[in-house]
Design a protein around this motif. Structure first.
Motif, PDB file in Angstrom:
ATOM      1  N   ALA A  87       6.526   3.466  21.141  1.00  0.00           N
ATOM      2  CA  ALA A  87       5.885   4.755  20.845  1.00  0.00           C
ATOM      3  C   ALA A  87       6.826   5.910  21.163  1.00  0.00           C
ATOM      4  N   HIS A  98      -0.529   6.865  32.938  1.00  0.00           N
ATOM      5  CA  HIS A  98      -1.388   5.956  32.164  1.00  0.00           C
ATOM      6  C   HIS A  98      -2.482   5.403  33.073  1.00  0.00           C
ATOM      7  N   LEU A 136       4.097  -1.532  16.922  1.00  0.00           N
ATOM      8  CA  LEU A 136       3.547  -1.457  18.286  1.00  0.00           C
ATOM      9  C   LEU A 136       2.307  -2.339  18.432  1.00  0.00           C
ATOM     10  N   ARG A 137       1.487  -2.381  17.411  1.00  0.00           N
ATOM     11  CA  ARG A 137       0.257  -3.178  17.488  1.00  0.00           C
ATOM     12  C   ARG A 137       0.551  -4.668  17.629  1.00  0.00           C
ATOM     13  N   LEU A 190       3.769   2.484  14.496  1.00  0.00           N
ATOM     14  CA  LEU A 190       2.463   2.117  15.040  1.00  0.00           C
ATOM     15  C   LEU A 190       2.085   0.692  14.624  1.00  0.00           C
ATOM     16  N   ARG A 213       5.658  -2.063  24.490  1.00  0.00           N
ATOM     17  CA  ARG A 213       4.677  -1.345  23.673  1.00  0.00           C
ATOM     18  C   ARG A 213       4.860   0.182  23.752  1.00  0.00           C
ATOM     19  N   SER A 214       4.856   0.734  24.955  1.00  0.00           N
ATOM     20  CA  SER A 214       5.022   2.185  25.087  1.00  0.00           C
ATOM     21  C   SER A 214       6.441   2.612  24.711  1.00  0.00           C
ATOM     22  N   LEU A 254      -1.509  -0.513  26.031  1.00  0.00           N
ATOM     23  CA  LEU A 254      -1.479   0.863  25.538  1.00  0.00           C
ATOM     24  C   LEU A 254      -2.275   0.950  24.233  1.00  0.00           C
ATOM     25  N   HIS A 256       4.155   9.463  21.528  1.00  0.00           N
ATOM     26  CA  HIS A 256       5.053   9.686  20.386  1.00  0.00           C
ATOM     27  C   HIS A 256       5.212  11.189  20.118  1.00  0.00           C
ATOM     28  N   PRO A 258      -3.796   2.798  20.722  1.00  0.00           N
ATOM     29  CA  PRO A 258      -3.164   3.646  19.708  1.00  0.00           C
ATOM     30  C   PRO A 258      -3.243   5.148  20.004  1.00  0.00           C
ATOM     31  N   GLU A 297      -3.275   6.551  22.860  1.00  0.00           N
ATOM     32  CA  GLU A 297      -2.322   6.816  23.943  1.00  0.00           C
ATOM     33  C   GLU A 297      -0.896   6.784  23.404  1.00  0.00           C
ATOM     34  N   ALA A 298      -0.633   5.843  22.515  1.00  0.00           N
ATOM     35  CA  ALA A 298       0.692   5.727  21.896  1.00  0.00           C
ATOM     36  C   ALA A 298       1.005   6.977  21.073  1.00  0.00           C
TER      37      ALA A 298
END
Ligand code: SAM
Length: 208
Positions: A58, A170, A17-18, A14, A54-55, A24, A33, A26, A28-29
């Motif tokens: 996750a 999404h 990803l940020r 995470l 990004r996704s 997306l 996940h 957090p 949603e991620a």
């Protein structure tokens, strides 16, 4: 399904990803996940629309060794990602003046240590659906956001969805395409499984 608050979770995936540009959230991620961690046992996890990764981070970070997320994207951006578009990002502009996110995507996946968990198909979603063989257990749909585009993606990938498969749309509630398609799927017998932010997870009808 999660019950966990993404803002309270400290996880390396995470944090990574940020740092990847994208939309997306957090919550949603976290939903992606958790679904990938469960659904990979029943078939392939596939995402339509990868952008800069990004996704993908996750989803792929939830897969065990030996499993790979299939990422499908033209990597040329949607209409809204082009110069002058509402979501244009200057760093995606290639020297020839076209939008290209493939290099950024590969860099972000590698930096997250996920090269061996990701398979990348740089092509339109419909071409990928025609080529794909096997059973999809989790389909994340985040490519073309027009109603016709999302509908076409769902129709093309529908034959690959196995029993117990989950479709995640999404931007439900934010964009007309995924919002209307979510309603279409519910009317067709899909059932609401979970929601994180604008990511809505729907279960394929039993016996379908
Ligand atoms: C909203 S972005 C995806 C964001 C990504 N899921 C993330 O978490 O950052 C949409 C992506 O879909 C891709 N795309 C749009 N239409 C497509 C199509 N028909 N086939 C494949 N990719 C497509 C674009 O190139 C763009 O990268």
């Amino acid at each position: 399904m999660t019950g966990r608050n993404a803002t309270e979770i400290a996880a390396p995936w995470l944090d990574r990803l940020r740092r990847v540009p994208g939309w997306l959230e957090p919550a949603e991620a976290l939903l992606l996940h958790e679904l990938a961690g469960r659904q990979h046992r029943a078939g392939r996890c596939v995402e339509l629309g990868s952008y800069q990764g990004r996704s993908a981070l996750a989803l792929a970070s939830a897969l065990p060794a030996g499993q790979r997320l299939l990422c499908v994207d033209t990597f040329a951006g949607s209409a809204e990602h082009q110069p002058g578009g509402a979501f244009f990002e200057p760093s995606t502009l290639a020297p020839d003046g076209t939008v290209s996110t493939l290099g950024l995507f590969r860099r972000h996946v590698a930096a997250a240590g996920l090269d061996d968990r990701v398979e990348t198909w740089a092509m339109p979603s419909l071409a990928a659906a025609a080529r794909f063989e096997g059973r999809v257990s989790l389909l994340f749909v985040d490519a073309d956001h027009a109603y016709a585009g999302v509908s076409a993606d769902l129709a093309a990938w529908r034959p690959h969805l196995g029993p117990g498969a989950v479709v995640v749309l999404h931007d439900v509630g934010d964009w007309e395409g995924p919002t209307r398609c979510a309603a279409d799927l519910l009317a067709a017998g899909f059932s609401r499984l979970a929601q994180g932010g604008t990511a809505l997870a729907l279960a394929v009808p039993a016996g379908a």
